[in-house]
Design an enzyme around this catalytic site. Structure first.
Site, PDB file in Angstrom:
ATOM      1  N   LYS A  31     -63.776  20.296  82.202  1.00 38.83           N
ATOM      2  CA  LYS A  31     -63.221  20.430  83.565  1.00 38.83           C
ATOM      3  C   LYS A  31     -64.010  21.480  84.329  1.00 38.83           C
ATOM      4  O   LYS A  31     -64.381  21.280  85.476  1.00 38.83           O
ATOM      5  CB  LYS A  31     -61.753  20.862  83.526  1.00 38.83           C
ATOM      6  CG  LYS A  31     -60.720  19.821  83.222  1.00 38.83           C
ATOM      7  CD  LYS A  31     -60.437  18.821  84.308  1.00 38.83           C
ATOM      8  CE  LYS A  31     -61.322  17.617  84.218  1.00 38.83           C
ATOM      9  NZ  LYS A  31     -61.111  16.672  83.182  1.00 38.83           N
ATOM     10  N   HIS A  51     -71.823  31.021  63.535  1.00 38.70           N
ATOM     11  CA  HIS A  51     -72.935  30.299  62.903  1.00 38.70           C
ATOM     12  C   HIS A  51     -74.077  30.040  63.886  1.00 38.70           C
ATOM     13  O   HIS A  51     -74.909  29.179  63.635  1.00 38.70           O
ATOM     14  CB  HIS A  51     -72.426  28.994  62.285  1.00 38.70           C
ATOM     15  CG  HIS A  51     -71.449  29.240  61.173  1.00 38.70           C
ATOM     16  ND1 HIS A  51     -71.829  29.733  59.942  1.00 38.70           N
ATOM     17  CD2 HIS A  51     -70.105  29.112  61.120  1.00 38.70           C
ATOM     18  CE1 HIS A  51     -70.771  29.884  59.170  1.00 38.70           C
ATOM     19  NE2 HIS A  51     -69.700  29.516  59.865  1.00 38.70           N
ATOM     20  N   CYS A 100     -70.798   2.865  91.870  1.00 36.88           N
ATOM     21  CA  CYS A 100     -70.828   2.039  93.062  1.00 36.88           C
ATOM     22  C   CYS A 100     -69.466   1.384  93.282  1.00 36.88           C
ATOM     23  O   CYS A 100     -68.770   1.022  92.342  1.00 36.88           O
ATOM     24  CB  CYS A 100     -71.882   0.935  93.002  1.00 36.88           C
ATOM     25  SG  CYS A 100     -73.540   1.531  92.750  1.00 36.88           S
ATOM     26  N   LYS A 103     -66.638   8.377  89.037  1.00 36.65           N
ATOM     27  CA  LYS A 103     -65.428   8.336  88.215  1.00 36.65           C
ATOM     28  C   LYS A 103     -65.493   7.244  87.160  1.00 36.65           C
ATOM     29  O   LYS A 103     -65.097   7.432  86.026  1.00 36.65           O
ATOM     30  CB  LYS A 103     -64.205   8.125  89.099  1.00 36.65           C
ATOM     31  CG  LYS A 103     -62.923   8.189  88.279  1.00 36.65           C
ATOM     32  CD  LYS A 103     -61.763   8.614  89.100  1.00 36.65           C
ATOM     33  CE  LYS A 103     -60.534   8.845  88.242  1.00 36.65           C
ATOM     34  NZ  LYS A 103     -60.609  10.103  87.480  1.00 36.65           N
ATOM     35  N   ARG A 107     -66.418   6.443  93.255  1.00 35.21           N
ATOM     36  CA  ARG A 107     -67.266   5.635  92.376  1.00 35.21           C
ATOM     37  C   ARG A 107     -68.756   5.894  92.623  1.00 35.21           C
ATOM     38  O   ARG A 107     -69.608   5.399  91.875  1.00 35.21           O
ATOM     39  CB  ARG A 107     -66.983   4.147  92.589  1.00 35.21           C
ATOM     40  CG  ARG A 107     -65.544   3.758  92.328  1.00 35.21           C
ATOM     41  CD  ARG A 107     -65.335   2.288  92.573  1.00 35.21           C
ATOM     42  NE  ARG A 107     -66.069   1.490  91.617  1.00 35.21           N
ATOM     43  CZ  ARG A 107     -65.618   1.151  90.425  1.00 35.21           C
ATOM     44  NH1 ARG A 107     -64.425   1.532  90.049  1.00 35.21           N
ATOM     45  NH2 ARG A 107     -66.353   0.427  89.617  1.00 35.21           N
ATOM     46  N   GLU A 120     -61.613  20.038  76.540  1.00 32.65           N
ATOM     47  CA  GLU A 120     -61.240  19.549  77.867  1.00 32.65           C
ATOM     48  C   GLU A 120     -61.378  20.650  78.920  1.00 32.65           C
ATOM     49  O   GLU A 120     -61.854  20.412  80.031  1.00 32.65           O
ATOM     50  CB  GLU A 120     -59.806  18.991  77.819  1.00 32.65           C
ATOM     51  CG  GLU A 120     -59.271  18.459  79.136  1.00 32.65           C
ATOM     52  CD  GLU A 120     -60.083  17.319  79.740  1.00 32.65           C
ATOM     53  OE1 GLU A 120     -61.030  16.827  79.105  1.00 32.65           O
ATOM     54  OE2 GLU A 120     -59.787  16.946  80.887  1.00 32.65           O
ATOM     55  N   TRP A 171     -73.904   4.802  93.722  1.00 34.75           N
ATOM     56  CA  TRP A 171     -74.268   5.824  92.732  1.00 34.75           C
ATOM     57  C   TRP A 171     -75.581   5.317  92.151  1.00 34.75           C
ATOM     58  O   TRP A 171     -75.607   4.327  91.429  1.00 34.75           O
ATOM     59  CB  TRP A 171     -73.185   5.913  91.658  1.00 34.75           C
ATOM     60  CG  TRP A 171     -73.383   7.049  90.698  1.00 34.75           C
ATOM     61  CD1 TRP A 171     -72.935   8.333  90.860  1.00 34.75           C
ATOM     62  CD2 TRP A 171     -74.039   7.009  89.430  1.00 34.75           C
ATOM     63  NE1 TRP A 171     -73.288   9.090  89.766  1.00 34.75           N
ATOM     64  CE2 TRP A 171     -73.966   8.302  88.871  1.00 34.75           C
ATOM     65  CE3 TRP A 171     -74.690   6.008  88.699  1.00 34.75           C
ATOM     66  CZ2 TRP A 171     -74.507   8.619  87.629  1.00 34.75           C
ATOM     67  CZ3 TRP A 171     -75.229   6.322  87.469  1.00 34.75           C
ATOM     68  CH2 TRP A 171     -75.136   7.621  86.942  1.00 34.75           C
ATOM     69  N   ASN A 182     -72.303  -4.023  92.327  1.00 35.21           N
ATOM     70  CA  ASN A 182     -71.956  -2.904  91.441  1.00 35.21           C
ATOM     71  C   ASN A 182     -72.296  -3.344  90.030  1.00 35.21           C
ATOM     72  O   ASN A 182     -71.782  -4.363  89.571  1.00 35.21           O
ATOM     73  CB  ASN A 182     -70.451  -2.595  91.564  1.00 35.21           C
ATOM     74  CG  ASN A 182     -69.960  -1.686  90.459  1.00 35.21           C
ATOM     75  OD1 ASN A 182     -70.694  -0.822  89.995  1.00 35.21           O
ATOM     76  ND2 ASN A 182     -68.727  -1.876  90.044  1.00 35.21           N
ATOM     77  N   GLY A 183     -73.155  -2.575  89.354  1.00 38.10           N
ATOM     78  CA  GLY A 183     -73.542  -2.939  87.989  1.00 38.10           C
ATOM     79  C   GLY A 183     -75.027  -2.719  87.812  1.00 38.10           C
ATOM     80  O   GLY A 183     -75.646  -1.993  88.602  1.00 38.10           O
ATOM     81  N   GLU A 208     -67.782  20.339  85.064  1.00 31.12           N
ATOM     82  CA  GLU A 208     -68.036  19.190  85.927  1.00 31.12           C
ATOM     83  C   GLU A 208     -67.737  19.468  87.394  1.00 31.12           C
ATOM     84  O   GLU A 208     -68.366  18.889  88.263  1.00 31.12           O
ATOM     85  CB  GLU A 208     -67.351  17.911  85.444  1.00 31.12           C
ATOM     86  CG  GLU A 208     -65.867  17.827  85.590  1.00 31.12           C
ATOM     87  CD  GLU A 208     -65.296  16.499  85.082  1.00 31.12           C
ATOM     88  OE1 GLU A 208     -65.970  15.473  85.170  1.00 31.12           O
ATOM     89  OE2 GLU A 208     -64.157  16.512  84.579  1.00 31.12           O
TER      90      GLU A 208
HETATM   91  O1  M6R Z   1     -62.248   5.776  82.806  1.00 27.03           O
HETATM   92  P1  M6R Z   1     -62.482   6.465  81.488  1.00 27.03           P
HETATM   93  O2  M6R Z   1     -61.264   7.184  80.996  1.00 27.03           O
HETATM   94  O3  M6R Z   1     -63.025   5.545  80.442  1.00 27.03           O
HETATM   95  O4  M6R Z   1     -63.585   7.555  81.787  1.00 27.03           O
HETATM   96  C1  M6R Z   1     -64.107   8.331  80.747  1.00 27.03           C
HETATM   97  C2  M6R Z   1     -64.915   9.495  81.280  1.00 27.03           C
HETATM   98  O5  M6R Z   1     -65.948   9.038  82.098  1.00 27.03           O
HETATM   99  C3  M6R Z   1     -64.048  10.474  82.077  1.00 27.03           C
HETATM  100  O6  M6R Z   1     -62.985  10.968  81.328  1.00 27.03           O
HETATM  101  C4  M6R Z   1     -64.917  11.648  82.563  1.00 27.03           C
HETATM  102  O7  M6R Z   1     -65.312  12.426  81.493  1.00 27.03           O
HETATM  103  C5  M6R Z   1     -64.171  12.465  83.611  1.00 27.03           C
HETATM  104  N1  M6R Z   1     -65.067  12.806  84.664  1.00 27.03           N
HETATM  105  C6  M6R Z   1     -63.640  13.738  83.091  1.00 27.03           C
HETATM  106  O8  M6R Z   1     -62.962  14.461  84.072  1.00 27.03           O
END
Ligand code: M6R
Length: 622
Positions: free
Chosen positions: A499, A518, A2, A617, A27, A495, A76, A112-113, A502
């Site tokens: 990527k 395994h 949010c 995010k 957000r 990573e 969100w 937000n929260g 997501e």
């Molecule tokens: O703001 P932060 O770095 O703490 O966020 C951590 C994760 O939420 C963030 O890296 C998330 O995995 C991204 N969507 C990855 O692209």
């Protein structure tokens, strides 16, 4: 999770609020709403489900709402589905009307929260005659403010502080009271909120890009504080309702950095900003060619005395920790453990004072990372935050802070912040190694100079993007992708896999190459794509063998390796080369093709690259 905005001044509020929300859409983007008002007239509320443009269309880009004071929200969903009823703003009265409508209420708010005890509060308010129209926790908070406001006949600040004492959870709340025209009241606990002023106007937002265009003079409201915001001025109060003061801070981020600048998506722009993000971060940690961590307050004695390092983070930031683990252990010979923040916070790990807990976070607001930081401090560890957003909660609460200089990152999938974090951790590892005398002066000079070549080498990798764009069109219909590697290559695989999944929604997994046999190898079938990362010379032969095992079960292979390793082409169908460098720094280069591959795959599948489904995010809930 949010985003909230607010404006009070002499201009039409709605277009400013919509513009701010458009920069906070990362957000949350399942619904959005605005409440605007002028004087004592009823507040007008408009809401829309789906992305922000629906709200903009509904209000003629805000032009249909003439009022000069307002609040806005992009959601969100946590409590209640993404519907008009559950979209913010919420009101103290019985409804916000169909699709918004006129608020018949004395108090209107956005949040937000998460209000954890909202069920208990709702029951109390029901007993006092309040009716609820939504499934949200926010509605209970807004109604509770109204309840205290009327019951005790007190002002907004006192009604809000009473509410804050009663609610549990996290919040950035922005409220308007019918009796206080042209003013907005805000309260904060553990959710980000900044307030800016300029001339005769004031602004509030969950994040700086929403207001950068209008002002750089901001206040970072503290936890458990309230602010009373009028045109061009702000007053702050503590939980007792006593007035307090806060320093004004100047934001140095460039407003243009929060624009797309001709790129089709923020993610592509941010991928291309990586040479600059890495160079700026590196330069901020070097003085006359030598590493200088004094800005973070890390003393040489403290570093020399360390017995253990714990790295705690979530998502991609955790992947940075996974890479840094290999580098710190190899160069500085300190044992390193890397923990997911969501696990760390509930484990009772014994912690000696000579343990350094490093929390890595782009936003500096991730709820699990923040909780982990607090746990580490309670247990007596020294804490260091590697954070991108200046003034964020994690940055403020850690003992030491090392800022990455990636600038505002808008795309939900992180790229440039990840790269800036990686280089910051490399710098830290080298300095630890020097002070603990596990590397020589010559090695120190070599490593430091080599790090300086990374931005340019990233630029060279980016020049290969057309081939990746072509290859992504071949894999756009894949069902499963496996990313494999050993050591640092495994950290990069993690990573690359995140990527891909997501933003392309293709199922993918990262595996330590030696672990496949395994169990996971049973998932490999004809044409399953396996991407091998092959940048660590000592592990090269081993990973190639693991890839051959996949190929003999029908897999289709892609490899990422360093220039000169042309033998890879004998084994795999598509190879990407990255420039040679010290192998500790290879993740900074090898991750770039993986980001591009994920990006182009998402584009080829026609998806919303910058705002992938179900994600936000900044994850400020558990
Ligand atoms: O703001 P932060 O770095 O703490 O966020 C951590 C994760 O939420 C963030 O890296 C998330 O995995 C991204 N969507 C990855 O692209």
């Amino acid at each position: 999770m949010c985003g909230i905005v607010g404006y009070t001044g002499h201009r039409q509020a709605a277009p400013i609020l919509l513009d701010g929300l458009s920069r906070l859409e990362y957000r949350g983007y399942d619904s959005a709403g605005l409440a605007v008002r002028n004087g004592k007239a009823a507040t007008e509320i408009v809401k829309a489900t789906g992305k922000l443009y629906h709200l903009a269309d509904k209000t003629d880009q805000g032009r249909s709402l003439p009022d000069t004071c307002g609040i806005g929200h992009t959601r969100w969903a946590t409590h209640g589905d993404p519907s008009i009823i559950n979209a913010h703003p919420h009101v103290s009265g019985n409804s916000t009307g169909p699709g918004g409508g006129e608020g018949d209420s004395d108090v209107v708010g956005v949040h937000n929260g998460i209000i954890e005890n909202y069920t208990e509060l709702k029951e109390k308010l029901l007993r006092h005659g309040y009716q609820f129209y939504s499934d949200t926790d926010t509605e209970a908070a807004v109604k509770l403010v109204d309840y205290y406001y009327k019951k005790y006949q007190i002002g907004p600040v006192d009604a809000i502080t009473r509410t804050m004492v009663r609610i549990r959870g996290s919040y950035a709340l922005a409220l308007m009271f019918r009796d206080y025209p042209e003013e907005i009241f805000v309260a904060r606990k553990d959710s980000p909120l900044i307030i800016g002023t300029a001339d005769d106007a004031s602004y509030l937002a969950s994040d700086a890009p929403a207001i950068l265009k209008y002002t750089r003079q901001v206040y970072y409201i503290e936890n458990l504080q309230v602010a009373r915001i009028s045109c061009g001025s702000v007053r702050f109060y503590d939980l007792n309702g006593d007035e307090t003061s806060l320093p004004m801070t100047e934001i140095t981020w460039d407003a243009a950095a929060a624009e797309k600048d001709g790129y089709e998506h923020f993610m592509l722009k941010e991928i291309h900003e990586q040479p600059t993000a890495v160079r700026d971060t590196l330069n901020s940690l070097l003085k006359d060619g030598r590493i200088d961590l004094s800005a973070a307050g890390l003393t040489d004695e403290m570093i020399r005395g360390l017995k253990q390092v714990e790295i705690v983070a979530c998502g991609s930031a955790w992947h940075v920790g996974m890479a840094a683990q290999y580098v710190i252990e190899d160069l500085a010979r300190i044992p390193v453990r890397v923990e997911l923040a969501s696990e760390f916070r509930y484990r009772s790990i014994p912690m000696a004072p000579d343990t350094l807990v490093i929390v890595i976070s782009q936003s500096g607001e991730t709820a699990d990372s923040l909780a982990a930081l607090r746990v580490a401090r309670e247990r007596g560890a020294q804490t260091l935050a590697i954070v991108n957003v200046v003034g964020s909660t994690i940055a403020r609460e850690a003992d030491h802070v090392l800022y990455t200089l990636a600038g505002p990152e808008i795309a939900v999938a992180t790229t440039k912040a990840y790269s800036a974090q990686l280089i910051a951790m490399d710098v830290l590892a080298i300095q630890m190694a020097l002070l603990r005398q596990t590397i020589s002066q010559d090695e120190y000079v070599h490593l430091t100079e080599e790090m300086g070549t990374i931005p340019d080498k990233i630029r060279r990798v980016l020049e290969d993007k057309e081939r990746l764009q072509w290859f992504s069109s071949k894999i756009a219909n894949a069902h499963d992708i496996f990313f494999i590697g050993r050591g640092l290559d495994y950290a990069i695989s993690l990573e690359g896999s995140l990527k891909m999944k997501e933003i392309s929604y293709i199922h993918s997994e990262a595996y330590a190459a030696g672990e496949l046999k395994h169990g996971t190898i049973s998932l490999i079938e004809k044409n399953t794509l396996v991407i091998g990362i092959l940048t660590q010379s000592q592990l090269f032969e081993k990973t190639i063998s693991n890839m051959a095992e996949c190929k003999s079960r029908g897999a289709y292979l892609m490899g990422i390796t360093t220039n000169g390793n042309f033998a890879v082409e004998d084994s795999v169908s598509f190879t990407v080369y990255v420039p040679r460098t010290d192998e500790h720094f290879i993740p900074s280069l090898a991750v770039i093709p993986l980001q591009l591959l994920a990006y182009y795959t998402s584009v080829n599948r026609g998806l919303d690259v910058d705002k992938p489904r179900n994600l936000a995010k900044s994850v400020t809930v558990e």
